[in-house]
Design an enzyme around this catalytic site. Structure first.
Site, mmCIF file in Angstrom:
data_model
loop_
_atom_site.group_PDB
_atom_site.id
_atom_site.type_symbol
_atom_site.label_atom_id
_atom_site.label_comp_id
_atom_site.label_asym_id
_atom_site.label_seq_id
_atom_site.Cartn_x
_atom_site.Cartn_y
_atom_site.Cartn_z
ATOM 1 N N TYR A 178 -113.397 -25.949 74.647
ATOM 2 C CA TYR A 178 -114.591 -26.561 73.652
ATOM 3 C C TYR A 178 -116.168 -25.935 74.529
ATOM 4 O O TYR A 178 -116.044 -26.643 75.640
ATOM 5 C CB TYR A 178 -114.455 -27.001 72.589
ATOM 6 C CG TYR A 178 -115.126 -27.560 71.687
ATOM 7 C CD1 TYR A 178 -115.698 -27.010 70.286
ATOM 8 C CD2 TYR A 178 -116.077 -28.943 71.515
ATOM 9 C CE1 TYR A 178 -116.015 -26.399 69.843
ATOM 10 C CE2 TYR A 178 -116.968 -29.217 70.713
ATOM 11 C CZ TYR A 178 -116.921 -28.417 69.302
ATOM 12 O OH TYR A 178 -117.648 -28.102 68.544
ATOM 13 N N ASN A 180 -118.386 -27.980 74.645
ATOM 14 C CA ASN A 180 -118.532 -29.561 75.471
ATOM 15 C C ASN A 180 -118.152 -29.955 76.080
ATOM 16 O O ASN A 180 -118.069 -30.483 77.449
ATOM 17 C CB ASN A 180 -119.220 -30.482 74.772
ATOM 18 C CG ASN A 180 -117.946 -30.701 74.284
ATOM 19 O OD1 ASN A 180 -116.664 -30.423 74.017
ATOM 20 N ND2 ASN A 180 -117.926 -32.150 72.732
ATOM 21 N N LYS A 181 -117.040 -28.827 76.799
ATOM 22 C CA LYS A 181 -116.163 -28.988 78.134
ATOM 23 C C LYS A 181 -116.444 -28.624 79.181
ATOM 24 O O LYS A 181 -117.183 -27.156 79.132
ATOM 25 C CB LYS A 181 -114.597 -28.686 77.953
ATOM 26 C CG LYS A 181 -113.813 -29.326 76.353
ATOM 27 C CD LYS A 181 -113.396 -30.705 76.447
ATOM 28 C CE LYS A 181 -113.772 -31.347 75.388
ATOM 29 N NZ LYS A 181 -112.565 -31.122 74.695
ATOM 30 N N HIS A 182 -116.292 -28.822 80.382
ATOM 31 C CA HIS A 182 -117.247 -28.573 81.739
ATOM 32 C C HIS A 182 -116.132 -26.534 82.292
ATOM 33 O O HIS A 182 -117.505 -26.151 82.539
ATOM 34 C CB HIS A 182 -116.413 -29.394 82.884
ATOM 35 C CG HIS A 182 -116.531 -30.405 83.329
ATOM 36 N ND1 HIS A 182 -115.694 -31.540 83.269
ATOM 37 C CD2 HIS A 182 -117.671 -31.468 82.107
ATOM 38 C CE1 HIS A 182 -116.313 -33.189 82.892
ATOM 39 N NE2 HIS A 182 -117.347 -32.217 82.433
#
Ligand SMILES: *Cc1c(COP(=O)(O)O)cnc(C)c1O
Length: 369
Positions: A178, A180-182
């Site tokens: 998603y 906002n993931k790294h």
């Protein structure tokens, strides 16, 4: 406006996307899918990577692949995203929750053993907000009681526990990509495992359980959770930048810790455990009981000043959707309940500048004092 998260796509994303378009490979059959799966699996020391359409889909597939079904119990933290419990409930199984630690916000692994019954099939661990769960005791319990371990590493991409990658523990691990993931592909996810049979089951489950010998004849129900070549192209470019991403996330987190150290109204995340350095996937804070304000009031004030936040997870055992089904009637998890009420997280996306961090801190301190 300082949004809670802004992704950065400044590497080979454009170049690889252009390759997708020039070659007209956009579907899940395109060459970037396999390249991304093997590069990602390598990065977390797993033999197989099976990409799927989201982290939630990855949990569905992992639970189904482990054969968890009707009446089985799965022990998991109460302080986590709904996807963890939803996958278990949709499989006809029963989520059994444990409370978390008030300092790490991770599941209190010392509470697991008391929840094990003859119906327990698996322990689902979830690394919360970038700090790993203490895995050694979990693995020991799983071995002693012959339980499967499912590791949700969505918030710990690139993190390690005693030097070993998160996502390499237990039978099967899941990730989300998603925004906002790294590593982000907009939407997306991955299941990783070392077990050939589990990997085959995952590949089948994400692709409607098509059979090789006669297409459109099905012996099992799967999903269309396929991942596209376009997503994989972005993912591969993102993965190339993971070390830099992690370094920057740590820098942002440690800057917040430094600038907020003297604020007596809030509890800060733990920076260091014996087994890991916090990655600060998000930068969470918890209003102390002595602080007169409600989290909702503080986040509303921040929003008015142009600063985005998100509330903490709402505990699984308090979710109306489960309560309405008569589940978790007498479950109490005081720590998770308090975090759900008193916690929220500040902007910490890769797009955040050092000045943005300072601006968030100054504004927050103004509201709190
Ligand atoms: C983000 C996340 C998920 C869900 O991933 P989606 O891709 O949004 O479906 C699952 N588990 C955890 C711990 C997450 O942080």
């Amino acid at each position: 406006m300082i949004p809670v998260n802004t992704p950065v796509l400044s590497g080979n994303e454009k170049k690889y996307l252009a390759e997708c378009i020039d070659s007209s490979w956009v579907s899940s059959e395109g060459p970037f899918v396999g390249r991304f799966e093997s590069a990602f699996a390598d990065r977390v020391n797993r033999r197989h990577g099976v990409s799927v359409s989201s982290g939630t889909a990855a949990l569905d597939v992992a639970v189904a692949a482990l054969g968890i079904g009707q009446g089985d119990e799965v022990i998991m933290p109460s302080f986590t995203i709904i996807s963890c419990a939803a996958a278990v409930v949709r499989a006809g199984a029963i989520p059994v929750v444990v409370d978390c630690h008030s300092d790490t916000w991770n599941m209190d692994v010392s509470q697991i053993e008391a929840r094990i019954t003859s119906r327990t099939r698996a322990i689902m661990v979830v690394h919360i907000y970038g700090l790993p769960v203490d895995m050694d005791p979990v693995i020991a319990l799983a071995e002693r009681y012959d339980l499967s371990v499912l590791e949700d590493s969505a918030e710990a991409i690139g993190q390690t526990y005693h030097g070993r990658p998160c996502g390499s523990f237990g039978d099967i691990s899941t990730f989300s990509f998603y925004a906002n993931k790294h590593v982000t592909t907009g939407e997306g996810g991955m299941v990783v495992t070392d077990d050939d049979k589990l990997a085959d089951r995952c590949r089948s489950l994400r692709n409607l359980c098509f059979q090789p010998d006669r297409r459109f004849v099905h012996e099992e129900l799967g999903w269309n959770y396929r991942f596209t070549n376009v997503q994989a192209a972005i993912g591969l470019a993102q993965l190339e930048q993971l070390d830099r991403t992690i370094a920057r996330k740590r820098e942002i987190g440690l800057a917040y810790v430094r600038l907020l150290a003297d604020c007596t109204a809030i509890e800060l995340p733990v920076s260091t455990m014996s087994y890991s350095e916090n990655l600060f996937w998000v930068f969470g804070i918890v209003l102390k009981d002595t602080c007169e304000f409600e989290a909702q009031y503080v986040t509303e004030q921040l929003r008015k000043m142009g600063i985005g936040t998100r509330p903490f997870f709402w505990p699984i055992h308090l979710q109306p959707v489960f309560r309405a089904r008569g589940m978790f009637c007498d479950v109490v998890c005081p720590v998770a309940e308090r975090l759900g009420k008193r916690g929220f997280y500040l902007p910490s996306g890769l797009g955040l500048s050092d000045d943005d961090v300072k601006c968030v801190v100054v504004t927050l301190l103004e509201i709190l004092t």
